[in-house]
Design a protein around this motif. Sequence first.
Motif, PDB file in Angstrom:
ATOM      1  N   PRO A  81       0.825  -1.220   0.000  1.00 52.50           N
ATOM      2  CA  PRO A  81       0.000   0.000   0.000  1.00 52.50           C
ATOM      3  C   PRO A  81       0.854   1.263   0.000  1.00 52.50           C
ATOM      4  CG  PRO A  81      -0.841  -1.583   1.586  1.00 52.50           C
ATOM      5  CD  PRO A  81       0.480  -2.115   1.124  1.00 52.50           C
ATOM      6  N   GLY A  82       0.457   2.236  -0.824  1.00 53.51           N
ATOM      7  CA  GLY A  82       1.144   3.515  -0.859  1.00 53.51           C
ATOM      8  C   GLY A  82       2.307   3.583  -1.818  1.00 53.51           C
ATOM      9  N   ALA A  83       2.589   2.495  -2.519  1.00 53.83           N
ATOM     10  CA  ALA A  83       3.718   2.477  -3.434  1.00 53.83           C
ATOM     11  C   ALA A  83       3.244   2.240  -4.861  1.00 53.83           C
ATOM     12  CB  ALA A  83       4.720   1.399  -3.045  1.00 53.83           C
ATOM     13  N   ALA A  84       3.953   2.829  -5.811  1.00 51.71           N
ATOM     14  CA  ALA A  84       3.627   2.660  -7.224  1.00 51.71           C
ATOM     15  C   ALA A  84       4.905   2.773  -8.032  1.00 51.71           C
ATOM     16  CB  ALA A  84       2.617   3.711  -7.680  1.00 51.71           C
ATOM     17  N   ALA A  85       4.853   2.223  -9.233  1.00 55.60           N
ATOM     18  CA  ALA A  85       5.985   2.307 -10.148  1.00 55.60           C
ATOM     19  C   ALA A  85       5.597   3.109 -11.378  1.00 55.60           C
ATOM     20  CB  ALA A  85       6.453   0.921 -10.565  1.00 55.60           C
ATOM     21  N   ALA A  86       6.495   3.961 -11.825  1.00 58.14           N
ATOM     22  CA  ALA A  86       6.308   4.692 -13.072  1.00 58.14           C
ATOM     23  C   ALA A  86       6.781   3.826 -14.232  1.00 58.14           C
ATOM     24  CB  ALA A  86       7.105   5.999 -13.030  1.00 58.14           C
ATOM     25  N   VAL A  87       6.491   4.263 -15.438  1.00 61.47           N
ATOM     26  CA  VAL A  87       6.995   3.565 -16.616  1.00 61.47           C
ATOM     27  C   VAL A  87       8.446   3.970 -16.856  1.00 61.47           C
ATOM     28  CG1 VAL A  87       4.699   3.403 -17.642  1.00 61.47           C
ATOM     29  CG2 VAL A  87       6.165   5.357 -18.200  1.00 61.47           C
ATOM     30  N   PRO A  88       9.201   3.183 -17.636  1.00 63.70           N
ATOM     31  CA  PRO A  88      10.595   3.532 -17.915  1.00 63.70           C
ATOM     32  C   PRO A  88      10.719   4.848 -18.670  1.00 63.70           C
ATOM     33  CG  PRO A  88      10.147   1.239 -18.462  1.00 63.70           C
ATOM     34  CD  PRO A  88       8.825   1.888 -18.207  1.00 63.70           C
ATOM     35  N   LEU A  89      11.956   5.278 -18.872  1.00 62.75           N
ATOM     36  CA  LEU A  89      12.214   6.576 -19.491  1.00 62.75           C
ATOM     37  C   LEU A  89      11.916   6.582 -20.992  1.00 62.75           C
ATOM     38  CD1 LEU A  89      15.558   7.568 -17.733  1.00 62.75           C
ATOM     39  CD2 LEU A  89      13.201   7.854 -16.941  1.00 62.75           C
ATOM     40  N   GLY A  90      12.034   5.448 -21.642  1.00 65.33           N
ATOM     41  CA  GLY A  90      11.795   5.399 -23.076  1.00 65.33           C
ATOM     42  C   GLY A  90      10.565   4.596 -23.433  1.00 65.33           C
ATOM     43  N   PRO A  91      10.048   4.849 -24.635  1.00 64.77           N
ATOM     44  CA  PRO A  91      10.514   5.833 -25.617  1.00 64.77           C
ATOM     45  C   PRO A  91      10.065   7.246 -25.254  1.00 64.77           C
ATOM     46  CG  PRO A  91       8.600   4.665 -26.475  1.00 64.77           C
ATOM     47  CD  PRO A  91       8.940   4.026 -25.159  1.00 64.77           C
TER      48      PRO A  91
END
Length: 241
Positions: free
Chosen positions: A92-102
């Motif tokens: 809970p409370g954590a998330a991941a962003a997408v990578p830098l590319g493209p």
Amino acid sequence: MSPLVAQPVLVGCSHGTDDAAGRVAIASILHDVRALRPGLDVREAFVDVQQPEVADVVADALTGASEVVVVPLLLSVGYHVGVDIVQAVARPGAAAAVPLGPDDRLVAILADRLAQAGLRPDDGVVLAAAGSSVAAAAVAVETVASGLAAHLGRPVTVGYGAGAHPRVPVAVEQVREGLAPGGRVVVASYLLAPGFFHDRVLEAGADVVAAPLAPDVRLARIVLDRYDTATEVLRGGPVSL
């Protein structure tokens, strides 16, 4: 007036490297993030080679904050994004962003590195990427290659260090076969920093190898865009792509 909502901790997660110059280059990205957004809690984590591990950094951050967003300091999806980072934010409370590319800004940095390396009109270009067995990673690299080809107004051939084909030395030879007399094979390094893969690119037989992407403040701007989008998702808000 409503109280300000604390921003999630930003954890910048890279692969990790034994290369001293590579460590400096990766650290420069988070240095620029801190400079662009003073006051934001920015922490560094790794999935291999270096410490601390991303799961430990996320757990530690959540003891003092209610939310954490991990931004992969990686150029495409792959095992580390789909497994290591996903497992690290499975709380809970954590998330991941997408990578830098493209991203179009990565294309612009690649073009700048080629210009700095002295790219000539009659040179052939190879885009060298680390590579992954995950199909979506190759799609992302091809997207960047297409963008770079459009930017340069010439074909760009992709070569991989591992996980996909053709390998960089094969791509270099393919491009060399089609060159006019006097033309050179120039490699655009679709890598964030010096290290193992860049060393292999240097050995792949090209005439010129451009520098990796970092340091460049545009990378930090991409990181913050990925962070902001993931924060919206974490809080159930609209997604801005």
